[in-house]
Write an enzyme that holds these catalytic residues in place. Structure first.
Site, PDB file in Angstrom:
ATOM      1  N   CYS A 270       0.737  -1.264  -0.030  1.00  0.00           N
ATOM      2  CA  CYS A 270       0.088   0.056  -0.412  1.00  0.00           C
ATOM      3  C   CYS A 270       0.944   1.239   0.037  1.00  0.00           C
ATOM      4  O   CYS A 270       0.771   2.404  -0.808  1.00  0.00           O
ATOM      5  CB  CYS A 270      -1.180   0.496   0.947  1.00  0.00           C
ATOM      6  N   HIS A 328      -2.808   1.117   6.642  1.00  0.00           N
ATOM      7  CA  HIS A 328      -2.869   1.624   4.965  1.00  0.00           C
ATOM      8  C   HIS A 328      -2.851   3.415   4.330  1.00  0.00           C
ATOM      9  O   HIS A 328      -2.374   3.885   5.604  1.00  0.00           O
ATOM     10  CB  HIS A 328      -4.781   0.978   4.369  1.00  0.00           C
ATOM     11  N   ASP A 351      -6.856   6.240  -3.783  1.00  0.00           N
ATOM     12  CA  ASP A 351      -6.537   4.588  -2.801  1.00  0.00           C
ATOM     13  C   ASP A 351      -6.011   4.380  -4.094  1.00  0.00           C
ATOM     14  O   ASP A 351      -7.199   3.696  -4.638  1.00  0.00           O
ATOM     15  CB  ASP A 351      -7.194   3.974  -2.369  1.00  0.00           C
ATOM     16  N   GLU A 444     -20.500  12.947  15.811  1.00  0.00           N
ATOM     17  CA  GLU A 444     -20.158  11.628  15.473  1.00  0.00           C
ATOM     18  C   GLU A 444     -22.000  11.164  15.301  1.00  0.00           C
ATOM     19  O   GLU A 444     -21.899  10.199  14.142  1.00  0.00           O
ATOM     20  CB  GLU A 444     -19.391  11.113  15.983  1.00  0.00           C
ATOM     21  N   ILE A 470      -3.242  -5.262  27.656  1.00  0.00           N
ATOM     22  CA  ILE A 470      -2.052  -6.105  27.039  1.00  0.00           C
ATOM     23  C   ILE A 470      -0.923  -4.656  27.551  1.00  0.00           C
ATOM     24  O   ILE A 470      -1.630  -3.731  26.649  1.00  0.00           O
ATOM     25  CB  ILE A 470      -1.748  -6.682  25.711  1.00  0.00           C
ATOM     26  N   GLU A 532      -6.353  -6.992  40.798  1.00  0.00           N
ATOM     27  CA  GLU A 532      -5.364  -6.580  39.622  1.00  0.00           C
ATOM     28  C   GLU A 532      -4.105  -8.137  39.671  1.00  0.00           C
ATOM     29  O   GLU A 532      -3.863  -7.790  40.323  1.00  0.00           O
ATOM     30  CB  GLU A 532      -4.815  -5.387  38.947  1.00  0.00           C
ATOM     31  N   ARG A 573      -3.132  -6.759  20.477  1.00  0.00           N
ATOM     32  CA  ARG A 573      -2.119  -5.352  20.078  1.00  0.00           C
ATOM     33  C   ARG A 573      -1.322  -6.072  19.842  1.00  0.00           C
ATOM     34  O   ARG A 573      -0.371  -6.682  19.940  1.00  0.00           O
ATOM     35  CB  ARG A 573      -1.613  -5.068  21.443  1.00  0.00           C
TER      36      ARG A 573
END
EC number: 2.3.2.13
Length: 680
Positions: A270, A328, A351, A444, A470, A532, A573
């Site tokens: 890309c 991308h 694109d 939004e 993570i 935790e 992640r």
């Protein structure tokens, strides 16, 4: 023959050395040096506007374009008048009577770009190339900022962002749009497009419109439907070509395509497709920039939802064609949009990476950024696909061994940290706000309502009883061992007994999973109310080294299963392993036409030797339009430096980028650059 052209339409007062780029000759455009290139002894290049040409005296002029046609407006015949008319093709004498006269010739702002021939009665023939003129107020690509024009039209180098949204990697690129032979390649792209081959006259007429030209470029930079420039490849098999990571700029790609009978150059991904499209757009006079969208959704069925499936170990299983790319890249071209209602001029997303077909062809855009932001999905072109790239909802399901599936709780977002290079500096500019409103805002919700994005509208934030995330170490350098952590927390008033599956796999930037890099399965994780726990997973170089792709990416997935409620929680992640730094030291005083030495060094960070080490270097106006290669004959041991000296002679003053690539058997492609200020 050297012609001097003056543009009477454009307010171009200063004389900038940055524009004195092309090798063959220069034209003065109202006290502004611009590029000129000869196609024959009497061929010139100019921007839309008016020009003065000293010629033998001749009767009134006739101007035909490529495959001239009265029907399509690509043929214009006109005589001499007292004063040029800036609204149409016109010509006026600007010199006293004599054996030679100087004519001022004006093109209308909406004249089609491309190759033109000017016949002067019986007096001769002049061939020239007409480009868009973003300095001209009447041009559809007009941009009113000198700093932005310098960046988006004249700059021959730049930065493209790769990596991940947590670790952005600025990658240098040599656009090289003014290097020798590049304009001819760009014009050939226009001439080889299927629309031109089917109907040259109609295609030439369409080139007055940058919307049309942008769609042509979007289709022709890839070769899926035509004799386009690049063939894409998203596997580790690059037989018959080179890895996309080996490219440092567009010049070699465009020259290879142009000199090899328009055979596609192998291979691109890309950022390469986008960078080549940027080079071509700038060469044609269209302001252009490369942008990167992190966590970019690829919605194949236009439902604005990305469906992902994991197994009981939290690892992705490929049940849907929908994907989330780590990042991308595409481009934005600057233009007016008279085909839409007012307010949608400016940056348009386009694109060239072949993903989905548009009107039967692998192309995408241009679509106004404002249309994406406002949820106007009926606007041309390809608004739903681009809207999904930055706004799609993500649904994650777990597929059990018995064949049943159930939705699991996950917090994956798309459309993060949309980035481009800043104007006038190498800093990153975050342009996410141009594509979307702040999450949760009234604006939004209104945009989602217009787009009929019901999944986002109905999605409610829930306070889950269990949380999982993570965390990673501060430094994750390629060649080192390091720890990553699954952090689980019990927010309920009751104790919890769970299963935690924590795994890692190599992954390519477009989401294709590789081999296992580390795995842990804890069957009995007990969490007291409010407790935790941090569960480490050791990432050993000996384990991940042979599994990594060239992207240096590892996908971490932590799946928490509540035995009591049977609910599942997923955290994902992607981490990028850091490559070593390439250090570039310039020896000598940088001046025009004076040989310089660049001392380039990279330290081997791996616990194993590096073999087949090679540095390659290029830079517009630094290396003469060529790539300089230096191979090391010796092995580079762990902790030792790979070092070479590169000799080059700058040809123009100003700030330039020396772009460097290092390759070896174990480290893969490492990118670096050095800005060099060249004095006169």
């Amino acid at each position: 023959t050297l012609f001097i052209f003056y543009n009477g339409n454009c307010d171009l007062e200063d004389n900038r050395e940055e524009e004195n780029m092309m090798v063959k000759s220069n034209v003065v455009l109202k006290n502004r040096k611009v590029s000129m290139y000869y196609f024959s002894q009497t061929s010139v290049l100019c921007f839309n506007g008016s020009y003065s040409i000293p010629i033998p005296f001749s009767p009134p002029c006739l101007l035909p374009g490529p495959q001239p046609s009265d029907q399509y407006g690509t043929r214009a015949s006109f005589g001499l008048i007292d004063q040029i008319d800036t609204s149409r093709w016109s010509a006026a004498v600007t010199s006293p009577p004599g054996d030679m006269v100087s004519l001022s010739i004006c093109s209308p702002p909406d004249a089609p770009i491309g190759r033109w021939r000017l016949t002067l009665g019986q007096g001769g023939l002049v061939e020239f190339v007409l480009l868009y003129n973003p300095w001209c107020t009447g041009d559809v690509v007009y941009m009113d900022s000198e700093e932005k024009l310098t960046e988006y039209v004249l700059a021959q180098d730049g930065i493209i962002y790769r990596g991940s949204w947590k670790y952005l990697i600025p990658t240098p690129w040599n656009f090289g749009q003014f290097e020798d032979g590049i304009l001819e390649a760009c014009l050939r792209i226009l001439e080889m497009n299927p629309k031109c081959l089917r109907n040259p006259g109609k295609d030439a007429s369409g080139r007055k419109n940058p919307i049309y030209v942008s769609r042509v470029l979007s289709a022709m930079v890839n070769c899926n439907d035509d004799k386009g420039v690049l063939l894409g490849r998203w596997t580790d098999d690059y037989d018959g070509g080179v890895s996309p990571l080996s490219w440092k700029g567009s010049v070699e790609i465009l020259r290879n395509w142009d000199t090899n009978a328009c055979q596609p150059v192998r291979f691109g991904q890309c950022w390469v497709f986008a960078a080549v499209a940027c080079s071509v757009s700038r060469a044609l006079g269209i302001p252009c920039r490369v942008v990167t969208n992190y966590n970019s959704a690829h919605d194949t069925n236009s439902n604005l939802v990305i469906e992902r499936y994991v197994d009981e170990n939290g690892q992705l299983v490929q049940k849907s064609k929908d994907m989330i790319w780590n990042y991308h890249c595409w481009v934005e071209n600057w233009m007016t949009r008279p085909d839409l209602k007012p307010g949608y001029d400016g940056w348009q997303a386009m694109d060239p990476t072949p993903q989905e077909k548009s009107e039967g062809v692998y192309c995408c855009g241009p679509i106004p950024l404002k249309a994406i932001k406002e949820g106007e999905l009926t606007y041309k072109y390809d608004a739903p696909f681009v809207f999904a790239e930055v706004n799609a909802d993500v649904h994650t399901f777990m597929k059990r061994e018995d064949g049943s599936t159930e939705k699991i709780i996950s917090s994956v977002q798309v459309g993060l940290k949309i980035s481009t290079k800043s104007v006038g500096s190498d800093r990153r500019e975050d342009i996410t706000h141009l594509y979307k409103y702040p999450e949760g805002s009234d604006e939004e919700r209104e945009a989602f309502t217009k787009a009929n994005h019901q999944n986002k509208l109905l999605k409610q934030q829930t306070n889950a009883g269990l949380l999982i995330a993570i965390k990673v170490s501060a430094e994750m350098k390629k060649g080192c061992d390091f720890d990553v952590f699954a952090v689980v927390m019990n927010n309920t008033p009751n104790g919890k007994k769970c299963r935690l599956v924590f795994g890692s796999r190599a992954v390519s930037y477009n989401g294709i999973l590789g081999e296992n890099c580390g795995f842990k399965d804890l069957l009995n994780v007990e969490l007291a109310p409010g407790e935790e726990k941090r569960v480490p997973l050791r990432m050993n170089y000996s384990k991940y080294a042979e599994n990594l792709t060239e992207d240096n990416l590892i996908r971490l997935a932590a799946l928490l299963l509540d035995y009591g409620t049977r609910e599942a929680y997923l955290a994902v992640r992607n981490v990028v392993l850091e490559n070593p730094e390439i250090k570039v030291r310039i020896l000598g005083e940088p001046k025009e036409n004076r040989k310089l030495v660049a001392e380039i060094t990279l330290q081997n960070p791996l616990p194993v030797p590096l073999q087949n080490c090679c540095f390659t270097v290029e830079g517009s106006n630094l290396t003469g339009g060529q790539i300089i290669t230096e191979k090391l004959n010796s092995t580079v041991e762990p902790g030792q430096d790979a070092k070479v000296k590169i000799y080059f002679t700058p040809t123009h003053s100003g700030q330039r980028k020396l772009v460097v690539d290092f390759d070896s058997n174990k480290l893969g492609h490492v990118k670096g650059y050095r800005n060099v200020i060249i004095g006169k």
